[in-house]
Scaffold this active site. Structure first.
Site, PDB file in Angstrom:
ATOM      1  CD  GLU A  45      -2.749   1.593   2.263  1.00  0.00           C
ATOM      2  OE1 GLU A  45      -3.610   2.493   2.129  1.00  0.00           O
ATOM      3  OE2 GLU A  45      -2.520   1.024   3.343  1.00  0.00           O
ATOM      4  CD  GLU A  70       2.660   8.322   5.023  1.00  0.00           C
ATOM      5  OE1 GLU A  70       1.628   7.923   4.473  1.00  0.00           O
ATOM      6  OE2 GLU A  70       3.127   9.480   4.834  1.00  0.00           O
ATOM      7  CG  ASN A  97       9.136   9.940  -2.130  1.00  0.00           C
ATOM      8  OD1 ASN A  97       8.514   9.336  -3.010  1.00  0.00           O
ATOM      9  ND2 ASN A  97       9.094  11.258  -2.016  1.00  0.00           N
ATOM     10  CG  ASP A 119      -0.834  13.470  -0.709  1.00  0.00           C
ATOM     11  OD1 ASP A 119      -1.820  13.327   0.031  1.00  0.00           O
ATOM     12  OD2 ASP A 119       0.337  13.449  -0.295  1.00  0.00           O
ATOM     13  CE  LYS A 123      -0.778  25.790  -6.805  1.00  0.00           C
ATOM     14  NZ  LYS A 123       0.051  26.209  -5.686  1.00  0.00           N
ATOM     15  CB  THR A 192      -8.482   4.391   3.811  1.00  0.00           C
ATOM     16  OG1 THR A 192      -9.113   5.572   3.304  1.00  0.00           O
ATOM     17  CG2 THR A 192      -8.246   3.399   2.688  1.00  0.00           C
ATOM     18  CD  GLU A 193      -6.644   5.488   8.971  1.00  0.00           C
ATOM     19  OE1 GLU A 193      -6.390   5.211   7.773  1.00  0.00           O
ATOM     20  OE2 GLU A 193      -6.117   4.894   9.937  1.00  0.00           O
ATOM     21  CD  GLU A 195     -13.178   3.530   1.334  1.00  0.00           C
ATOM     22  OE1 GLU A 195     -12.039   3.067   1.561  1.00  0.00           O
ATOM     23  OE2 GLU A 195     -14.046   2.920   0.687  1.00  0.00           O
TER      24      GLU A 195
HETATM   25  C1  LIG Z   1      -4.219  11.779   1.594  1.00  0.00           C
HETATM   26  S1  LIG Z   1      -3.300  10.666   2.553  1.00  0.00           S
HETATM   27  C2  LIG Z   1      -4.255   9.168   2.505  1.00  0.00           C
HETATM   28  C3  LIG Z   1      -3.871   8.211   3.596  1.00  0.00           C
HETATM   29  C4  LIG Z   1      -4.570   6.848   3.564  1.00  0.00           C
HETATM   30  N1  LIG Z   1      -4.186   6.096   2.375  1.00  0.00           N
HETATM   31  C5  LIG Z   1      -6.079   6.979   3.634  1.00  0.00           C
HETATM   32  O1  LIG Z   1      -6.743   6.717   2.619  1.00  0.00           O
HETATM   33  O2  LIG Z   1      -6.587   7.326   4.708  1.00  0.00           O
HETATM   34  C6  LIG Z   1      -1.956  10.296   1.455  1.00  0.00           C
HETATM   35  C7  LIG Z   1      -0.731   9.739   2.176  1.00  0.00           C
HETATM   36  O3  LIG Z   1       0.224   9.352   1.205  1.00  0.00           O
HETATM   37  C8  LIG Z   1       1.519   9.741   1.648  1.00  0.00           C
HETATM   38  N2  LIG Z   1       2.349   9.897   0.440  1.00  0.00           N
HETATM   39  C9  LIG Z   1       2.207  10.840  -0.527  1.00  0.00           C
HETATM   40  N3  LIG Z   1       3.144  10.696  -1.477  1.00  0.00           N
HETATM   41  C10 LIG Z   1       3.902   9.618  -1.116  1.00  0.00           C
HETATM   42  C11 LIG Z   1       5.033   8.981  -1.682  1.00  0.00           C
HETATM   43  N4  LIG Z   1       5.589   9.430  -2.822  1.00  0.00           N
HETATM   44  N5  LIG Z   1       5.553   7.911  -1.050  1.00  0.00           N
HETATM   45  C12 LIG Z   1       5.000   7.458   0.105  1.00  0.00           C
HETATM   46  N6  LIG Z   1       3.939   8.040   0.703  1.00  0.00           N
HETATM   47  C13 LIG Z   1       3.386   9.104   0.094  1.00  0.00           C
HETATM   48  C14 LIG Z   1       1.270  11.038   2.385  1.00  0.00           C
HETATM   49  O4  LIG Z   1       2.310  11.342   3.282  1.00  0.00           O
HETATM   50  C15 LIG Z   1      -0.054  10.753   3.083  1.00  0.00           C
HETATM   51  O5  LIG Z   1       0.131  10.193   4.367  1.00  0.00           O
END
Ligand SMILES: C[S@@+](CC[C@H](N)C(=O)[O-])C[C@H]1O[C@@H](n2cnc3c(N)ncnc32)[C@H](O)[C@@H]1O
Length: 212
Positions: A45, A70, A97, A119, A123, A192-193, A195
């Site tokens: 995930e 994460e 990352n 995310d 933009k 998910t949280e 969702e």
């Molecule tokens: C909007 S949150 C959604 C979290 C969770 N998946 C949920 O649905 O509740 C997106 C998460 O993805 C992480 N994230 C964004 N880009 C990432 C990357 N390139 N690699 C790892 N994590 C990333 C962010 O730090 C954030 O915690």
């Protein structure tokens, strides 16, 4: 997802780093991840956030090894805490990352990838950062088994439409698509949280599954 700095976090994280959370030497596991899980097949995930999904899935599917990725280390504490509370042995969280996926995973090492509420990077000049941008898809293709699947859900329609176009442009077969997952035929055992939060506000959840 942004978290306010918590004074207790560094100490709390230290309890999990090197155990449930992997931050250093991630690449040393390349080609060997499934040995951390007694040879179980692997699911990722990417952007696991606070970890409700990965924990729920790991409980539901004990014969699969789950790796959450994460990028915000402070957030990694939450899924790791749940993993320990639930006494799960089939989950690890990478604090890093996903841009480094092909450094960390060998070709064909992964069976399934989940992207949940990624995310949106609204933009246009940031479109390359979206986890469904074609450069990420190329990395997924390299680490997935041939015929491996990716499941993607989001309430963000613009990101969803962009992603479906990227999937098509990349030549992926779309085997499931819904603009209202919660009222569809598709299985959605674990929310998910994000969702829970956004569907409670009345937002429709978009869902797509593709084959590489
Ligand atoms: C909007 S949150 C959604 C979290 C969770 N998946 C949920 O649905 O509740 C997106 C998460 O993805 C992480 N994230 C964004 N880009 C990432 C990357 N390139 N690699 C790892 N994590 C990333 C962010 O730090 C954030 O915690």
């Amino acid at each position: 997802m942004r978290l306010r700095k918590k004074p207790w976090m560094a100490k709390a994280l230290a309890e999990y780093v090197g155990k449930e959370i992997i931050t250093d030497g991630v690449e040393e596991h390349k080609g060997k991840w499934s040995s951390l899980f007694d040879g179980k097949p692997l699911a990722l995930e990417i952007g696991c956030g606070k970890g409700k999904f990965i924990n729920g899935m790991a409980q539901l599917y004990p014969k699969i090894g789950f790796v959450g990725i994460e990028t915000q280390l402070d957030i990694c504490y939450y899924p790791a805490y749940k993993v320990r509370e639930n006494k799960l042995t089939n989950v690890k969280i990478i604090g890093g990352n996903a841009a480094y996926l092909t450094k960390w995973f060998a070709a064909g090492e992964v069976q399934m990838i989940y992207l949940n509420f990624s995310d949106p990077w609204p933009k246009a000049r940031h479109s390359r950062r979206r986890l469904t941008y074609r450069d990420f898809l190329a990395q997924y293709k390299s680490i997935l088994v041939p015929g491996g699947h990716l499941r993607f859900k989001t309430d963000n329609k613009d990101l969803f439409d962009f992603s479906v176009e990227e999937f098509k442009a990349f030549g992926l077969q779309i085997i499931a698509l819904s603009y209202d997952l919660h009222n569809s035929e598709y299985e959605n055992s674990i929310q998910t949280e994000y969702e829970e939060k956004f569907s409670a506000k009345g937002n429709k959840i978009n869902f797509c599954e593709v084959v590489f």
